[in-house]
Design an enzyme around this catalytic site. Structure first.
Site, short mmCIF file in Angstrom:
data_model
loop_
_atom_site.label_atom_id
_atom_site.label_comp_id
_atom_site.label_asym_id
_atom_site.label_seq_id
_atom_site.Cartn_x
_atom_site.Cartn_y
_atom_site.Cartn_z
CB SER A 151 -0.93 -0.04 1.21
OG SER A 151 -1.88 0.99 1.17
CG ASP A 316 -6.46 -3.36 -3.61
OD1 ASP A 316 -7.25 -2.45 -3.29
OD2 ASP A 316 -5.22 -3.29 -3.45
CG HIS A 349 -5.77 -1.92 0.04
ND1 HIS A 349 -4.86 -1.90 -0.99
CD2 HIS A 349 -5.22 -1.18 1.05
CE1 HIS A 349 -3.81 -1.17 -0.65
NE2 HIS A 349 -4.00 -0.72 0.58
CG ASP A 350 -7.41 -4.79 5.18
OD1 ASP A 350 -6.60 -3.84 5.02
OD2 ASP A 350 -8.28 -4.79 6.07
#
Length: 380
Positions: A151, A316, A349-350
């Protein structure tokens, strides 16, 4: 299991002023960092891990007085793990402006004798990378085997490859991007507005009033957290389940997903600094290394020398695979050595923080290659 075990945070003080990209200057600052593993004789096995928005230098292991405080990437870094600390000397650095020990808004401004608060200068990804390079200098590490991050940490890894091309052999950027989309910038601004309009914010000087803009931080975190999850993941975990089994016909917490987001917001507001949140989200907005080249990402990467591993996740939607593909194309145009993967994972995204065998096996294999390349170089 296979943890680096008990760890201790260290500090590095800098007397020389740091000139930021904005032109502002920070003098007399401190960076907090942790290390895991042993640095080899020629210092060729060092790996820098760059952290994302709400993480820190505490990458792996635990503290003696806080055994429950496990490093944020403990599943990735440690003995026998994908980034194996029996082979590599891993460094985690808390970025300047953060709220986990490095000089930031809550620290005393020597010019006023009061906390910097909202007067702490805006920082950029490039500023963080420059500060990290100065800490590496003090450790006598002039070239990293790899610089790695997910990220916002991946942005820093990419910036390293452009700003200090001769100082890293490999750039590993996971679930990242070379610039935020307009939608991402919009989400960040709405989150910031929640903090800025909280009556307890006091124009960033809430420290002096003995309060915290808790409601603003809660809402900001709830907004951000939604963008880290995928619809698939939220649907599987929570669906439309009701906490009480039936509608309560009010505006309290009724759905399980609401309860989860409120919990995340409450937890976040208990440990994170509001001014730091503003600074870091703005640094995310500003990152655009192609901007000085008329938006040409190929030209931005023209001086890069490292090999690259780029990883994205299909669900994501914050930093989608097409963002990674744009970086891949720019690197291909520059004839760089590239490995890339799009992993079909449901976690949004995690996913870069979670256990996924395909993902971890990929990272393990890549770092195996780095190790053997380093070993061959040392043996020759």
């Amino acid at each position: 299991m296979n943890s680096v075990g008990l760890v201790t945070a260290r500090s590095m003080h800098f007397n020389d002023p740091l000139t930021l990209q904005s032109g502002a200057v920070i003098g007399d600052y401190t960076l907090i960092y942790e290390t895991y593993g042993e640095l080899n004789a020629d210092k060729s096995n060092a790996v820098l891990i760059c952290h994302a928005l709400n993480a820190s230098h505490h990458v792996a292991g635990y503290y003696a007085d806080q055994p429950q405080n496990i490093g944020w990437w403990d599943n990735m870094v440690g003995p026998g793990k994908p980034v194996d600390t029996t082979r590599f000397f891993v460094i985690g650095i808390n970025n300047i402006g953060s709220c986990f020990g490095s000089t930031g808004p809550m620290h005393t401004n020597p010019a006023t004798g009061k906390p910097y608060g909202h007067h702490f200068p805006l920082v950029t990804v490039e500023d963080w990378v420059r500060a990290q390079s100065l800490l590496a200098d003090k450790l006598g590490i002039y070239r990293f085997a790899a610089v790695m991050g997910g990220s916002l940490g991946g942005m820093q890894a990419l910036a390293w490859s452009m700003m200090f091309p001769e100082r890293l052999a490999h750039c590993v950027a996971i679930a990242s991007t070379a610039k935020l989309t307009a939608q991402n910038i919009a989400f960040n601004d709405v989150a910031r507005q929640a903090i800025l309009t909280d009556p307890d914010f006091h124009e960033g000087h809430f420290y002096e009033h003995g309060v915290v803009p808790v409601n603003g931080l809660r809402v900001a975190r709830m907004i951000g957290h939604i963008t880290y999850l995928s619809n698939t993941d939220m649907s599987e975990k929570f669906g439309r389940e009701l906490r009480m089994g039936q509608y309560q016909f009010g505006f309290g917490v009724e759905f399980e997903i609401e309860s989860y987001l409120h919990y995340q917001g409450e937890k976040f507001s208990s440990y994170f600094d509001a001014n730091t949140y503003l600074l870091i989200t703005r640094a995310l907005d500003y990152f655009d290394p192609a901007a000085p080249y008329g938006g040409d990402l190929t030209r931005a990467f023209a001086n890069a020398q490292s090999a690259f591993l780029l990883v994205s996740f299909t669900t994501d939607w914050r930093f989608p695979p097409e963002s990674t593909r744009a970086i891949v194309q720019a690197l291909i145009n520059n004839r760089r050595q590239i490995s890339c993967a799009e992993i079909d994972a449901p976690h949004g995204h995690d996913a870069f923080l979670l256990d996924d065998k395909r993902y971890h096996d990929l990272i393990r294999a890549y770092f195996d290659r780095i190790w053997f390349d380093t070993f061959k170089r040392e043996a020759s």
